[in-house]
Design a protein around this motif. Structure first.
Motif, PDB file in Angstrom:
ATOM      1  N   TRP A   1       0.822  -1.204   0.000  1.00  0.00           N
ATOM      2  CA  TRP A   1       0.000   0.000   0.000  1.00  0.00           C
ATOM      3  C   TRP A   1       0.862   1.263   0.000  1.00  0.00           C
ATOM      4  O   TRP A   1       1.997   1.242   0.474  1.00  0.00           O
ATOM      5  N   VAL A   2       0.272   2.357  -0.470  1.00  0.00           N
ATOM      6  CA  VAL A   2       0.908   3.673  -0.331  1.00  0.00           C
ATOM      7  C   VAL A   2      -0.148   4.685   0.123  1.00  0.00           C
ATOM      8  O   VAL A   2      -1.347   4.490  -0.101  1.00  0.00           O
ATOM      9  N   ASN A   3       0.323   5.740   0.742  1.00  0.00           N
ATOM     10  CA  ASN A   3      -0.549   6.844   1.155  1.00  0.00           C
ATOM     11  C   ASN A   3      -0.672   7.816  -0.017  1.00  0.00           C
ATOM     12  O   ASN A   3       0.319   8.327  -0.521  1.00  0.00           O
ATOM     13  N   LYS A   4      -1.906   8.062  -0.447  1.00  0.00           N
ATOM     14  CA  LYS A   4      -2.127   8.855  -1.655  1.00  0.00           C
ATOM     15  C   LYS A   4      -1.669  10.306  -1.520  1.00  0.00           C
ATOM     16  O   LYS A   4      -1.508  10.999  -2.531  1.00  0.00           O
ATOM     17  N   GLU A   5      -1.429  10.754  -0.280  1.00  0.00           N
ATOM     18  CA  GLU A   5      -0.952  12.125  -0.087  1.00  0.00           C
ATOM     19  C   GLU A   5       0.456  12.339  -0.634  1.00  0.00           C
ATOM     20  O   GLU A   5       0.846  13.460  -0.923  1.00  0.00           O
ATOM     21  N   PHE A   6       1.208  11.265  -0.795  1.00  0.00           N
ATOM     22  CA  PHE A   6       2.624  11.396  -1.115  1.00  0.00           C
ATOM     23  C   PHE A   6       2.994  10.892  -2.512  1.00  0.00           C
ATOM     24  O   PHE A   6       4.173  10.859  -2.872  1.00  0.00           O
ATOM     25  N   PHE A   7       1.988  10.514  -3.313  1.00  0.00           N
ATOM     26  CA  PHE A   7       2.253   9.974  -4.641  1.00  0.00           C
ATOM     27  C   PHE A   7       1.232  10.515  -5.643  1.00  0.00           C
ATOM     28  O   PHE A   7       0.097  10.820  -5.288  1.00  0.00           O
ATOM     29  N   THR A   8       1.650  10.584  -6.899  1.00  0.00           N
ATOM     30  CA  THR A   8       0.727  10.918  -7.975  1.00  0.00           C
ATOM     31  C   THR A   8       0.290   9.633  -8.667  1.00  0.00           C
ATOM     32  O   THR A   8       0.959   8.595  -8.580  1.00  0.00           O
ATOM     33  N   GLU A   9      -0.810   9.699  -9.388  1.00  0.00           N
ATOM     34  CA  GLU A   9      -1.288   8.538 -10.140  1.00  0.00           C
ATOM     35  C   GLU A   9      -0.256   8.090 -11.170  1.00  0.00           C
ATOM     36  O   GLU A   9      -0.085   6.896 -11.411  1.00  0.00           O
ATOM     37  N   VAL A  10       0.428   9.044 -11.757  1.00  0.00           N
ATOM     38  CA  VAL A  10       1.439   8.714 -12.763  1.00  0.00           C
ATOM     39  C   VAL A  10       2.568   7.897 -12.136  1.00  0.00           C
ATOM     40  O   VAL A  10       3.051   6.920 -12.722  1.00  0.00           O
ATOM     41  N   GLU A  11       2.985   8.280 -10.934  1.00  0.00           N
ATOM     42  CA  GLU A  11       4.052   7.555 -10.251  1.00  0.00           C
ATOM     43  C   GLU A  11       3.653   6.113  -9.928  1.00  0.00           C
ATOM     44  O   GLU A  11       4.490   5.210  -9.918  1.00  0.00           O
ATOM     45  N   LEU A  12       2.373   5.891  -9.699  1.00  0.00           N
ATOM     46  CA  LEU A  12       1.910   4.577  -9.246  1.00  0.00           C
ATOM     47  C   LEU A  12       1.516   3.646 -10.385  1.00  0.00           C
ATOM     48  O   LEU A  12       1.476   2.421 -10.197  1.00  0.00           O
ATOM     49  N   GLU A  13       1.225   4.195 -11.540  1.00  0.00           N
ATOM     50  CA  GLU A  13       0.638   3.400 -12.614  1.00  0.00           C
ATOM     51  C   GLU A  13       1.460   2.167 -12.970  1.00  0.00           C
ATOM     52  O   GLU A  13       0.928   1.067 -13.119  1.00  0.00           O
ATOM     53  N   GLN A  14       2.759   2.336 -13.107  1.00  0.00           N
ATOM     54  CA  GLN A  14       3.604   1.228 -13.522  1.00  0.00           C
ATOM     55  C   GLN A  14       3.694   0.131 -12.458  1.00  0.00           C
ATOM     56  O   GLN A  14       3.952  -1.037 -12.768  1.00  0.00           O
ATOM     57  N   TRP A  15       3.452   0.507 -11.199  1.00  0.00           N
ATOM     58  CA  TRP A  15       3.579  -0.446 -10.103  1.00  0.00           C
ATOM     59  C   TRP A  15       2.334  -1.301  -9.903  1.00  0.00           C
ATOM     60  O   TRP A  15       2.405  -2.376  -9.299  1.00  0.00           O
ATOM     61  N   LYS A  16       1.209  -0.868 -10.398  1.00  0.00           N
ATOM     62  CA  LYS A  16      -0.051  -1.535 -10.079  1.00  0.00           C
ATOM     63  C   LYS A  16      -0.055  -2.973 -10.594  1.00  0.00           C
ATOM     64  O   LYS A  16       0.292  -3.252 -11.744  1.00  0.00           O
ATOM     65  N   SER A  17      -0.446  -3.880  -9.691  1.00  0.00           N
ATOM     66  CA  SER A  17      -0.449  -5.295 -10.049  1.00  0.00           C
ATOM     67  C   SER A  17      -1.435  -6.040  -9.163  1.00  0.00           C
ATOM     68  O   SER A  17      -1.806  -5.573  -8.083  1.00  0.00           O
ATOM     69  N   ASP A  18      -1.824  -7.214  -9.616  1.00  0.00           N
ATOM     70  CA  ASP A  18      -2.731  -8.064  -8.845  1.00  0.00           C
ATOM     71  C   ASP A  18      -2.395  -9.523  -9.125  1.00  0.00           C
ATOM     72  O   ASP A  18      -2.342  -9.954 -10.274  1.00  0.00           O
ATOM     73  N   LYS A  19      -2.127 -10.259  -8.046  1.00  0.00           N
ATOM     74  CA  LYS A  19      -1.860 -11.692  -8.123  1.00  0.00           C
ATOM     75  C   LYS A  19      -0.705 -12.034  -9.069  1.00  0.00           C
ATOM     76  O   LYS A  19      -0.834 -12.911  -9.931  1.00  0.00           O
ATOM     77  N   ILE A  20       0.404 -11.335  -8.878  1.00  0.00           N
ATOM     78  CA  ILE A  20       1.619 -11.726  -9.573  1.00  0.00           C
ATOM     79  C   ILE A  20       2.776 -11.749  -8.574  1.00  0.00           C
ATOM     80  O   ILE A  20       2.721 -11.104  -7.526  1.00  0.00           O
ATOM     81  N   SER A  21       3.798 -12.498  -8.898  1.00  0.00           N
ATOM     82  CA  SER A  21       4.934 -12.647  -7.981  1.00  0.00           C
ATOM     83  C   SER A  21       5.794 -11.393  -7.981  1.00  0.00           C
ATOM     84  O   SER A  21       5.801 -10.607  -8.939  1.00  0.00           O
TER      85      SER A  21
END
Length: 211
Positions: free
Chosen positions: A170-190
């Motif tokens: 998890w991350v706190n949305k106060e400290f990140f932009t959507e652009v910064e997080l986009e590449q990291w988003k994942s579900d059920k992968i190693s």
């Protein structure tokens, strides 16, 4: 650079925050180096405190980070945290309790202090069955979503156990932009696949490979 964590949690924190130094709170820390989420951070200048109910004081003499042998539920965090942190913002919270139902209760206790954490990694062990889903994963997610945190990597697994999904990042949305997080988003992968898609060379310390 090598990861000492069980599932690359230290690499996730180090790379998503892009900070030279920072602070951490490690609850249920276990051993000081092997499968430890904060050793890599410490040797790169980070500071914090680590707590475990089992007394590993002798083992932790190899670390600069203070080790406290205590039941995490017995700590008054409003009084405790100011002894180690100058602000109410802590860069990284690692939370790993062993008994089902303990993790989300401790998480709620910490969030009630009004301290903010930029990054949180927390085990839910949902691969162990419905009891863990109902009493850890679901309440953890409810608490953190309601507190304004974003689930970036859900149901993370280890490289050698790719179908045993046991942790959320998890991350706190106060400290990140959507652009910064986009590449990291994942579900059920190693974890290795998460780092691969972020062009990060994921190398695990030999002592931390075994589960």
């Amino acid at each position: 650079m090598e990861s000492y964590s069980q599932c690359g949690q230290d690499f996730f924190v180090f790379n998503i925050l892009k900070q030279k130094t920072g602070t951490f709170l490690d609850l249920g820390c276990y051993l000081p180096i092997k499968i430890n989420n904060t050793f890599l951070l410490e040797i790169n200048g980070w500071e914090g405190v680590s707590i475990d109910i089992i007394d590993y004081s002798n083992e932790w003499k190899v670390r600069k980070t203070p080790f406290i042998s205590e039941d995490c539920f017995n700590i008054d965090y409003q009084a405790f945290l100011p002894n180690y942190y100058n602000t109410k913002i802590i860069d990284y919270l690692s939370l790993d309790m062993e008994i089902v139902g303990e993790r989300f209760k401790l998480l709620k206790k910490l969030l009630d202090t009004n301290y903010k954490f930029k990054v949180i990694t927390i085990e839910h062990d949902s691969y162990l069955g419905q009891n863990y889903i109902n009493n850890e994963k679901i309440p953890q997610r409810d608490i953190l979503n309601n507190a304004g945190y974003i689930l970036v990597c859900s149901d993370v697994s280890q490289k050698d156990h790719p179908t045993l999904f046991y942790e959320d990042w998890w991350v706190n949305k106060e400290f990140f932009t959507e652009v910064e997080l986009e590449q990291w988003k994942s579900d059920k992968i190693s974890c290795d696949k998460i780092f691969e898609k972020n062009d990060i060379n994921y190398i695990v310390n030999k002592e931390s490979i075994s589960w």
